[in-house]
Design a protein around this motif. Structure first.
Motif, PDB file in Angstrom:
ATOM      1  N   ALA A 158     -15.039  32.788-108.029  1.00 11.64           N
ATOM      2  CA  ALA A 158     -16.299  32.751-107.264  1.00 11.64           C
ATOM      3  C   ALA A 158     -17.158  31.947-106.152  1.00 11.64           C
ATOM      4  O   ALA A 158     -16.852  30.334-106.170  1.00 11.64           O
ATOM      5  CB  ALA A 158     -17.443  33.309-108.180  1.00 11.64           C
ATOM      6  N   VAL A 159     -17.796  32.599-105.130  1.00 14.50           N
ATOM      7  CA  VAL A 159     -18.564  31.474-104.593  1.00 14.50           C
ATOM      8  C   VAL A 159     -19.699  31.785-103.665  1.00 14.50           C
ATOM      9  O   VAL A 159     -19.353  33.053-103.292  1.00 14.50           O
ATOM     10  CB  VAL A 159     -17.675  30.683-102.869  1.00 14.50           C
ATOM     11  CG1 VAL A 159     -18.444  30.359-101.748  1.00 14.50           C
ATOM     12  CG2 VAL A 159     -16.006  30.377-102.806  1.00 14.50           C
ATOM     13  N   VAL A 160     -21.028  31.350-103.796  1.00 15.01           N
ATOM     14  CA  VAL A 160     -22.425  31.808-103.756  1.00 15.01           C
ATOM     15  C   VAL A 160     -22.536  31.099-102.437  1.00 15.01           C
ATOM     16  O   VAL A 160     -22.394  29.899-102.639  1.00 15.01           O
ATOM     17  CB  VAL A 160     -23.327  31.015-105.027  1.00 15.01           C
ATOM     18  CG1 VAL A 160     -24.852  31.914-104.123  1.00 15.01           C
ATOM     19  CG2 VAL A 160     -23.081  31.415-106.194  1.00 15.01           C
ATOM     20  N   CYS A 161     -22.757  32.339-101.474  1.00 13.70           N
ATOM     21  CA  CYS A 161     -23.054  31.951 -99.808  1.00 13.70           C
ATOM     22  C   CYS A 161     -24.362  32.116 -99.201  1.00 13.70           C
ATOM     23  O   CYS A 161     -24.917  33.251 -99.769  1.00 13.70           O
ATOM     24  CB  CYS A 161     -21.575  32.058 -99.505  1.00 13.70           C
ATOM     25  SG  CYS A 161     -20.868  33.734 -99.791  1.00 13.70           S
ATOM     26  N   THR A 162     -23.976  31.948 -97.878  1.00 13.75           N
ATOM     27  CA  THR A 162     -25.219  32.792 -97.378  1.00 13.75           C
ATOM     28  C   THR A 162     -24.564  33.333 -95.813  1.00 13.75           C
ATOM     29  O   THR A 162     -23.012  33.454 -95.710  1.00 13.75           O
ATOM     30  CB  THR A 162     -26.124  31.927 -96.975  1.00 13.75           C
ATOM     31  OG1 THR A 162     -25.428  30.573 -95.912  1.00 13.75           O
ATOM     32  CG2 THR A 162     -27.647  31.032 -97.708  1.00 13.75           C
ATOM     33  N   SER A 163     -25.140  33.473 -94.848  1.00 14.44           N
ATOM     34  CA  SER A 163     -24.219  34.234 -93.660  1.00 14.44           C
ATOM     35  C   SER A 163     -23.634  33.314 -93.147  1.00 14.44           C
ATOM     36  O   SER A 163     -22.710  33.669 -92.093  1.00 14.44           O
ATOM     37  CB  SER A 163     -25.272  34.198 -92.926  1.00 14.44           C
ATOM     38  OG  SER A 163     -26.249  33.085 -92.187  1.00 14.44           O
ATOM     39  N   SER A 164     -23.030  31.925 -93.441  1.00 10.76           N
ATOM     40  CA  SER A 164     -22.306  30.782 -93.202  1.00 10.76           C
ATOM     41  C   SER A 164     -21.511  31.611 -92.976  1.00 10.76           C
ATOM     42  O   SER A 164     -19.843  31.005 -92.853  1.00 10.76           O
ATOM     43  CB  SER A 164     -22.365  29.490 -93.784  1.00 10.76           C
ATOM     44  OG  SER A 164     -22.297  30.143 -95.037  1.00 10.76           O
TER      45      SER A 164
END
Length: 828
Positions: free
Chosen positions: A319-325
């Protein structure tokens, strides 16, 4: 070589990959070989890169019979990408094709991450294809002899064009393309876009207003129905009085099984602060994820971001928690599931994020919607409808961005100089500057040579000299260096680097957040709890902390609002609920499972007030120990509500001397006062009229103050203020004071200054969304206003009230206070 033979080369390569070219790919190859410009619209993960790269290579083969020999030196094509993170993917895809068909093309990347050594090597010997960003392209235009660099370019491809069109980076590209068309008349200009509503206008912005170019262009639409499955995570217990304070953390147990069942899951948050919190909470609750979970957002250092991206490709992360990046274009085949935490505020953003899973032709994209409070399930229902009916937002292009034009002309003057008469027709051929007058152009030329009417006594603003042959040229090395350092249109707060005391770079953080911390304070960043030691030379020096509680950084970019299309869909969903006699009765139209899940909230809302229908505008009033509350529900997004709340407060104060505090969210706004509002007087005086709107807005919001803040960005882009050298940036408060001084000078002594006027126009058109505000007022005027005098807060008003309390209370005190309020209201 004829077209059939050329197509055969491409199709043979496709067959070797066990692929078959889509009709849209062949259509693109055909149009390109006919010398046409165009815009390609196709879903994410359908092979858009090969549609255009293969077209460029086939054109090269057509012009070069011995194409497998080493090509002549020089740049042949430019690929523009709005995000640096996309560059590696594009390089790998383009290299793969040319290597496997035996063309010794070189592919290079040039962006903010490119080393000085590599830039120098490129300057000596440009690659055949250059993958770059709008800013790096402008830097090349600011280099001496740039015309020789670009003279043999046959194509410019603008990837993710929808990301550029509604911003000043798009204006940058329009101006750059106008120059390249003159330097290389054989150039073909293409754009790629997956999610955009106004496709025809997007093509016009890309190609400019010149009739010949538009007539020789095509709009290629892929007839591919991308299967997107939206699954809502519905809370087992529905809060009757919802609020957004817990950021959806209470649904962690529903998220973990999704992560376990998928190869890789991306969890998208709307803000970097929310990203940091979710990463911490997941690890706290499920320590077994350690080593299998990572975080990705724009402020984390480049090395970490690249490591995370590669780890996703290698299937070493669950899993990766991310934003619009991670919103755009990066091809992560192992990603099976996407979780959107909280409303994405826009349909296009939601579809882009969904497209990160199943990122291959024919694969299904699966996205889960996790509401951070119950009413966001209405947004989930609206998004389901948008996906089903292929509804996507329009992107509104900028007009007359004179700050970008000033920067562009100085770039040309820094390189080889320019002749105004040559450049003016090019500028006028762009969509942004199609209405520019000669008078305005002369003003701009005077501005860059004399510093405008009110600054002509100061030499530092006289950047460009007029030489004897009429050429406009920058001859000062200092001016040229400062200008190159400041090329770009993304203006943000001063950014400080975060470093450990013993060394080790963690990322960057905005100055306005750090300025509120004292040494010893603990904050969360890059998934770690860090204690501030001191701030020195634009560096935040920290050490690890074992404290459990920490402040979470907030970034200025975290304030998002509904798009116009999202607001319309949300209202339609709400109106479908109002059509039902009761939520549990036989229905006229079947409700979505998300709306059915909200039955307890709608029942409680109807008990205290109403769920408004399409012909109703709801106002609720009630009294509490805080004072007298009036809550209005346009369902238009927070930017419109901020303007509408201030406008209404101002108009009410003209009838009765009264002061308000204003709170708002995406659903409505609240006016709170210590004295009762005469609502009947408000209704009788038609305060929702659009008449005198501009004048009333200026007075109600202190538009001059808002324009003053907007002017800071314009002043930076136009080079009126200098942001500093790489290791010695100027503090944002100094930038603000410098730009405010200039604003005051122009406002007092030069009111017709084009940059000053632009600040006011952008404030109204982009910040206050005046167009949407007018539409909202027109709609309210056509509706029946339903005023409900309630005894207590309703489920609809509760999130707005609690958002206001957030400003005053710590998160612990706020949670306790809301728990008490909810308990009292549940008893009623």
């Amino acid at each position: 070589m004829n077209r059939k033979d050329l197509f055969n080369i491409a199709e043979t390569w496709f067959n070797k990959q066990s692929w078959k070219p889509f009709p849209f790919q062949k259509e693109t190859w055909n149009a390109f070989l006919q010398g046409k410009h165009g815009l390609l619209n196709a879903p994410t993960g359908s092979g858009k890169t090969y549609a255009l790269w293969i077209a460029i290579v086939l054109q090269y083969i057509k012009n070069t019979p011995d194409y497998q020999k080493k090509p002549a030196k020089g740049l042949k094509a430019i690929w523009i990408t709005p995000l640096r993170s996309l560059s590696v993917e594009i390089k790998q895809s383009t290299e793969r094709f040319v290597q496997e068909i035996g063309i010794p093309f070189t592919i290079g990347i040039r962006s903010g991450d490119t080393s000085q050594k590599e830039r120098a090597a490129q300057k000596r010997n440009m690659p055949d294809l250059l993958i770059t960003t709008p800013e790096s392209l402008q830097l090349l235009l600011a280099s001496k002899g740039y015309d020789k660099t670009f003279k043999n370019v046959i194509a410019v491809v603008n990837d993710e064009w929808h990301e550029l069109i509604g911003s000043k980076r798009g204006v940058q590209m329009e101006l750059a393309l106008s120059r390249l068309k003159t330097i290389s008349p054989a150039i073909r200009i293409w754009g790629i876009s997956a999610t955009i509503g106004n496709l025809s206008q997007a093509r016009e912005v890309l190609l400019g207003s010149h009739a010949d170019t538009l007539q020789n262009s095509v709009l290629v639409k892929a007839n591919i129905k991308k299967k997107i499955t939206v699954r809502s995570i519905i809370p087992k217990k529905m809060d009757t009085f919802p609020w957004r304070g817990h950021l959806g953390i209470h649904l962690l147990e529903d998220v973990f099984p999704i992560i376990q069942q998928s190869k890789t899951t991306l969890l998208f948050t709307n803000t970097r602060a929310q990203c940091e919190i979710w990463f911490q909470k997941l690890l706290e609750k499920y320590p077994e994820l350690a080593g299998e979970i990572a975080m990705h957002h724009g402020s984390i250092n480049k090395e970490t971001r690249l490591w995370v991206e590669q780890a996703i490709r290698n299937e070493t992360l669950k899993a990766v928690v991310c934003t619009s990046s991670l919103d755009l274009g990066v091809d992560f085949t192992p990603v099976e599931s996407i979780i959107q935490i909280g409303g994405p505020k826009g349909i296009a953003r939601f579809l882009q994020r969904a497209g990160r899973s199943g990122h291959q032709p024919g694969k299904e994209s699966i996205i889960y919607f996790l509401p951070t409070h119950a009413i966001e399930l209405i947004e989930a229902s609206a998004l389901q409808k948008a996906v089903k009916n292929n509804i996507v937002e329009d992107r509104i292009p900028y007009l007359n961005s004179f700050d970008v034009l000033v920067q562009y002309l100085i770039s040309l003057a820094v390189s080889d100089g320019f002749y105004p008469k040559t450049i003016f027709p090019e500028i006028k051929s762009t969509f942004c500057f199609q209405t520019i007058t000669e008078e305005q152009y002369v003003w701009i030329l005077n501005f860059i040579t004399k510093g405008s009417q009110s600054l002509n006594a100061y030499d530092e603003y006289k950047k460009v000299e007029i030489e004897s042959d009429g050429r406009f040229k920058v001859n000062s090395r200092a001016v040229a260096m400062r200008h190159r350092l400041q090329i770009g249109t993304i203006v943000s707060d001063a950014v400080l680097t975060v470093k450990y005391l013993k060394g080790g770079f963690l990322g960057s953080i905005e100055e306005w957040f750090v300025s509120k911390l004292s040494p010893g304070d603990v904050f969360t960043f890059a998934g770690r709890n860090l204690e501030l030691f001191r701030i020195k030379n634009m560096q935040v020096l920290v050490k690890k902390s074992k404290k459990k509680t920490a402040k979470v950084p907030s970034w200025m970019g975290g304030r998002m609002t509904f798009s116009a299309q999202m607001s319309t869909l949300l209202r339609e969903e709400l109106y479908s609920v109002s059509d039902q006699k009761s939520v549990n009765s036989v229905v006229i139209k079947p409700l979505s499972k998300e709306l059915k899940a909200l039955a307890p909230i709608f029942i409680k809302q109807r008990k205290e007030s109403i769920v408004p229908g399409p012909d109703q505008f709801l106002i609720e009033t009630f009294k509490s120990r805080e004072g007298y509350h009036a809550v209005f529900y346009p369902f238009e997004g927070r930017f419109v509500h901020e303007a509408l709340g201030s406008l209404l407060a101002y108009r009410i104060s003209l009838l009765t001397p009264i002061t308000f505090s204003i709170a708002f969210n995406d659903y409505g706004f609240e006016l709170l006062s210590d004295q009762e509002i005469d609502m009947q007087q408000v209704l009788d005086n038609n305060l929702f009229t659009k008449e005198y709107l501009n004048n009333d807005l200026q007075k109600s919001l202190n538009a001059t103050e808002m324009a003053r803040r907007k002017f800071r960005d314009i002043a930076v882009i136009a080079g009126l203020v200098f942001t500093g050298y790489p290791n010695k940036l100027i503090k944002s408060k100094h930038l603000q004071s410098s730009s405010q001084l200039l604003f005051s000078v122009f406002n007092d002594y030069e009111p017709d200054n084009l940059l000053l006027r632009q600040a006011f126009i952008e404030t109204f058109e982009h910040q206050l969304e005046e167009g949407r505000l007018i539409e909202a007022l027109e709609r309210i005027e056509s509706q029946n206003i339903v005023w409900k005098q309630c005894k207590n807060p309703t489920p609809f008003s509760f999130p707005i009230i609690t958002d206001r309390l957030r400003e005053k209370l710590s998160s612990e005190k706020l949670a306790d206070r809301i728990k008490r309020m909810t308990a009292q209201l549940e008893k009623l």
